[in-house]
Scaffold this motif. Structure first.
Motif, short mmCIF file in Angstrom:
data_model
loop_
_atom_site.label_atom_id
_atom_site.label_comp_id
_atom_site.label_asym_id
_atom_site.label_seq_id
_atom_site.Cartn_x
_atom_site.Cartn_y
_atom_site.Cartn_z
N SER A 85 6.77 0.39 12.77
CA SER A 85 6.90 -0.04 11.76
C SER A 85 8.02 0.81 11.24
O SER A 85 7.83 1.99 10.90
N THR A 122 9.83 0.60 6.82
CA THR A 122 9.89 0.84 5.75
C THR A 122 11.01 -0.80 5.26
O THR A 122 11.72 -0.66 6.15
N GLN A 123 10.51 -0.99 3.85
CA GLN A 123 11.26 -2.35 3.26
C GLN A 123 12.54 -2.11 2.80
O GLN A 123 13.95 -2.08 3.28
N ASP A 124 13.01 -0.24 3.12
CA ASP A 124 14.62 0.30 2.56
C ASP A 124 15.08 0.38 3.60
O ASP A 124 16.33 0.27 3.77
N TRP A 130 3.49 -0.06 7.66
CA TRP A 130 4.38 0.05 6.11
C TRP A 130 4.34 -0.93 4.74
O TRP A 130 4.19 -1.70 5.38
N SER A 131 3.39 -0.44 3.51
CA SER A 131 3.52 -1.53 2.44
C SER A 131 4.43 -1.38 1.98
O SER A 131 5.56 -1.06 2.54
N ASP A 167 5.42 -1.61 -0.71
CA ASP A 167 6.58 -0.83 -1.67
C ASP A 167 6.51 0.69 -0.32
O ASP A 167 7.13 1.27 -1.62
N ASP A 168 6.40 0.60 0.21
CA ASP A 168 7.07 1.76 1.08
C ASP A 168 5.96 3.28 0.39
O ASP A 168 6.40 4.34 1.46
N SER A 169 4.57 3.49 -0.59
CA SER A 169 4.03 4.15 -0.42
C SER A 169 3.06 4.42 0.20
O SER A 169 2.35 5.42 -0.04
N ILE A 198 0.89 3.84 4.63
CA ILE A 198 0.83 3.20 5.24
C ILE A 198 -0.52 2.70 5.98
O ILE A 198 -1.52 4.21 5.85
N PRO A 237 2.87 9.11 3.12
CA PRO A 237 3.92 9.16 4.30
C PRO A 237 4.23 10.49 4.55
O PRO A 237 4.17 11.53 5.51
#
Length: 465
Positions: free
Chosen positions: A139, A141-143, A185-186, A188-190, A192, A208
């Motif tokens: 997975s 991260t969104q960024d 990942w969530s 907002d990347d905060s 898992i 993380p």
């Protein structure tokens, strides 16, 4: 809705992320069409039949998985002469995917021996030993800066955090699972989320840096988690399980704030609308028709028994309470029983979530998360094969392997007949801007232009032509 003609396909089909192109596998050829005109833009020839197709996020590159070979080929839309071929040799290739930067390809070898990151920029490659799964267990991260890769060694599951810039392992931590089934990942990347295999109900939330933020276990001594999905807003985590329940956790305390049961009989009080697919024969008034004695009665198709053939339409009928839903008993002597929440997806605004309980394969449940109640139930004649939310608004489409497309939004539901002969829909996909819908038959496909939301529903919503 407006439908295109049918075109041939023999494998995967998918829209580009920018919604401009459509990739279609036809045996060993990859056909790239313009979404608006469906004209062929590029035609690529692979060395074997195409098993898998995936666009890079920038829509400039596309890869084809030739798993029978096994091999991966990649192509560029802007540089037709450019090509890339990845061959792992005896290790084989079980799965391939793009990295978020669209300049690296990740392949997983057969038997999960290693995961390899191939660079399209400098031909360098990085190996991660013992990935847990071929197609799952990775997975981003969104960024697009980090990747979580699940691995297994010494009979224990681990999460490896990789930098998507250098592809170095930034950290590794063990997770409290018996047999890790998935990682995500969530938004907002905060955090898992990690969940265990169906033999153990366990959902774990990790930070993380490897700290376990929460451990959720709804019950013991039973088949566990079947589906997991983050809401697009990142505030809710939906967990579907084999006990035929949907549970929703919040992102602040990670506690359950909603539990939805998929019951076989729905009774009052209930605010949901129940839509049932029914056939409605067309009523032909033949009282004013008169035939002369010399009219040929033996012409094929003129016999009375053929009058009604094909002269029926499909529509939704709004049902009253109480109503019993059709269900099946799963076979107790077979693995992976058809029971529990096998289909689960959030609307783009996180307001609704739909589910399909696999021992009620003809029923789709739509839940209102804001009001914590059942919003609607769609009862189909055939098992639901695929369903998908419009990526731009709370509009849902589904198919059942019939020549009809079924749609729902908060205003109501309707059935749309496909104006193509002998075309039945087995799968469907939206493009990213919600303007076009890809409909797949077994060996052909067509596109549907979706122009507006559904009108306000009356008591009986019938076909749309």
């Amino acid at each position: 809705m407006e439908f295109t003609d049918a075109f041939k396909q023999t494998g995967p089909c998918c829209f580009s992320p920018d919604s401009r192109f459509l990739a279609i596998a036809v045996d060993y050829r990859l056909v790239i069409r313009d979404v608006v005109s469906l004209k062929v833009i590029q035609l690529y020839s692979c060395v074997d039949k195409i098993s898998y197709v995936e666009w890079a996020l920038d829509s400039e590159y596309i890869l084809c998985g030739l798993y029978k070979r096994p091999m991966v080929q990649a192509w560029s839309l802007t540089q037709p002469e450019w090509t890339c071929k990845i061959d792992e040799g005896p290790a084989g290739i079980a799965y391939a995917r793009w990295s978020p930067d669209s300049r690296h390809i990740l392949t997983t070898s057969e038997f999960q021996l290693r995961l390899t990151v191939w660079s399209l920029v400098n031909t360098a490659c990085v190996h991660v030993q013992w990935p847990k799964h071929a197609s799952k267990g990775v997975s981003f991260t969104q960024d697009g800066k980090f990747a979580a890769v699940s691995t297994r060694r010494d009979c224990k599951d681990y999460i490896n955090l990789l930098s998507c810039h250098t592809w170095e392992i930034m950290g590794t931590f063990a997770v409290d699972t018996i047999d890790l089934a998935g990682v995500e990942w969530s938004p907002d990347d905060s955090a898992i989320v990690i969940w265990d295999s169906l033999l153990e109900y366990k959902v774990l939330i990790y930070s993380p840096d490897g700290r376990c933020l929460f451990k959720y276990q709804a019950y013991e001594s039973g088949l566990g988690v079947k589906t997991v999905a983050w809401s697009p807003c990142g505030q809710f985590l939906a967990v579907g399980s084999y006990d035929q329940m949907l549970r929703v956790l919040n992102h602040l305390t990670w506690k359950t704030f909603a539990e939805f049961m998929h019951i076989s009989t729905i009774r009052n009080p209930c605010n949901a609308a129940i839509f049932k697919e029914v056939d409605e024969p067309l009523q032909l008034d033949m009282s004013g028709l008169c035939l002369t004695d010399d009219f040929p009665h033996n012409i094929q198709g003129n016999s009375p028994e053929n009058v009604a053939e094909g002269n029926s339409r499909v529509k939704y009928k709004v049902m009253d309470f109480p109503i019993s839903l059709p269900s099946q008993k799963p076979a107790i002597d077979k693995p992976n029983p058809k029971q529990g929440i096998g289909l689960l997806s959030w609307s783009n605004d996180s307001h609704y979530v739909f589910t399909r309980n696999d021992n009620m394969p003809t029923v789709l449940w739509i839940w209102d998360i804001c009001h914590l109640e059942l919003a609607a139930v769609l009862m189909q004649k055939e098992p639901i094969r695929a369903a998908a939310w419009d990526p731009t608004c709370p509009r849902l489409v589904l198919c059942t392997g019939s020549p009809h497309l079924y749609m729902w939004n908060p205003s109501g539901a309707c059935c749309v007949s496909i104006p193509l002969p002998n075309f039945v829909i087995y799968d469907l996909k939206w493009n990213s801007d919600g303007s076009c819908l890809l409909l797949k038959d077994r060996e052909s496909f067509c596109c549907a232009a979706v122009v507006s939301m559904l009108p306000d529903s009356s008591e009986d919503s019938s076909d749309g032509e």
